[in-house]
Enzyme design. Sequence first.
Site, PDB file in Angstrom:
ATOM      1  N   SER A 171       0.829  -1.203   0.000  1.00 38.65           N
ATOM      2  CA  SER A 171       0.000   0.000   0.000  1.00 38.65           C
ATOM      3  C   SER A 171       0.869   1.260   0.000  1.00 38.65           C
ATOM      4  CB  SER A 171      -0.951  -0.045   1.201  1.00 38.65           C
ATOM      5  OG  SER A 171      -1.911   0.964   1.142  1.00 38.65           O
ATOM      6  N   HIS A 374      -8.163  -5.037   0.124  1.00 40.39           N
ATOM      7  CA  HIS A 374      -6.903  -4.349   0.418  1.00 40.39           C
ATOM      8  C   HIS A 374      -6.225  -4.886   1.674  1.00 40.39           C
ATOM      9  CE1 HIS A 374      -4.285  -0.934  -0.487  1.00 40.39           C
ATOM     10  NE2 HIS A 374      -4.244  -0.640   0.809  1.00 40.39           N
TER      11      HIS A 374
END
Length: 411
Positions: A171, A374
């Site tokens: 990320s 995610h």
Amino acid sequence: MHKNIILLGFQLWIICLLGLTCGFIFKKDIIITNAVKRIRRDGYPVEDHKVQTADGYVLTMHRIPILQKSQIYDKPPIAFLMTGIYASSDAFVFSGKDGSLPYMLSDLGYDVWMGNNRGNVYCRSHAFLTSKDREFWNFSWHEMGVYDLASMIDYVLKHTGQSSMHFVGVSQGATILLVLTSLYPEYNIKLKTAQLLAPVAYVSNMKGPMARIFAPILGTRNVLSMALEGSEMISTNNFFKELLALNCKDENFRICVSRLWPAVGYETKYLNKTLLPEVLANFPVGGSFKQMMHYLQEYNSGRFQQYNYGQLGNQVIYNSTDPPSYPLHKVTVPVFIYYSQNDYIVAVKDVAKLVKQLPNVHAVFKVPWKKWNHFDFICGLRVKEIIFDKVVDVISNYNILFNNIKKRNKI
């Protein structure tokens, strides 16, 4: 007087109730943002190392050192890991000794380092500021790239006497790698490979409702966004995190995961429920409003660019009315990208746009499970099989190829 006694009694009752709840739910202690204690509990050696950035922030890195000399390598290869926004090195070891990427790499003879960025619980010291000063919090992930990551890479290479390392970024960890290697191309040769898991760069197609709600306000230059530029976004209050963690039983799963929904989304099919207490006890761990606002600016602009200070501010800082884009064509390190279809932060279209801009993408891996999100890149069910095994294979294959070339050159 009587009211004070009643209030005190009520507080004691709450404390006792929490104590009973804690004992009922857990068979092991929850470790709150203490990577050294966590890694030692899992049976691995650990060191913490401190480095000061060029602008004065004192950062802590965690290392799992090699205790025995490798039979294969003259010096054990380095794997450097960076996690995402408002997280810390603890996130990489949530899955314990049987499923965490740092332990997998350590078992194979790698010298494993895990970085932390300014503002998180391990990095709240400064050469001349305190965390109570507004200027301390006046940073985005841009500074994390050009100062934090640069300082950590330089320190690790100097400390180990090596010239390059493998990089794994999740990320925002991927974001800062792209910032550094695009603006300072000399860092490309310090990296053997860069593996980017759910890389956040272009975000204009983000599915999460958070962007749609807040981007018109915090992603533009106005009185509110300017006021928040020197503010802490996320508190590191351990008591609050412990309360959340202690009450995450299966029946409270949806309540607990709602705290993560901006990143996880509503479909949490593969989120490892057994890790939720660990996640909530160690996330978030501190950061600035400016980090989030920088991403919201990019949602509005559709560009991967430096922080927008408004036309007048940009003219002073960049000598242009618009902030410059990061020159991704200068990122020459071999890049490997991992993405999923159900990522509420990193959309498939944005991944495709990033791949087109990078000149040296060696492979792009799409997670086969359609509902993978995610947060699953760190603590999803079967994350070892789906993600980490591939990461280890890429690093190992590079080292085998490099060693074979090295041997041929000696003949």
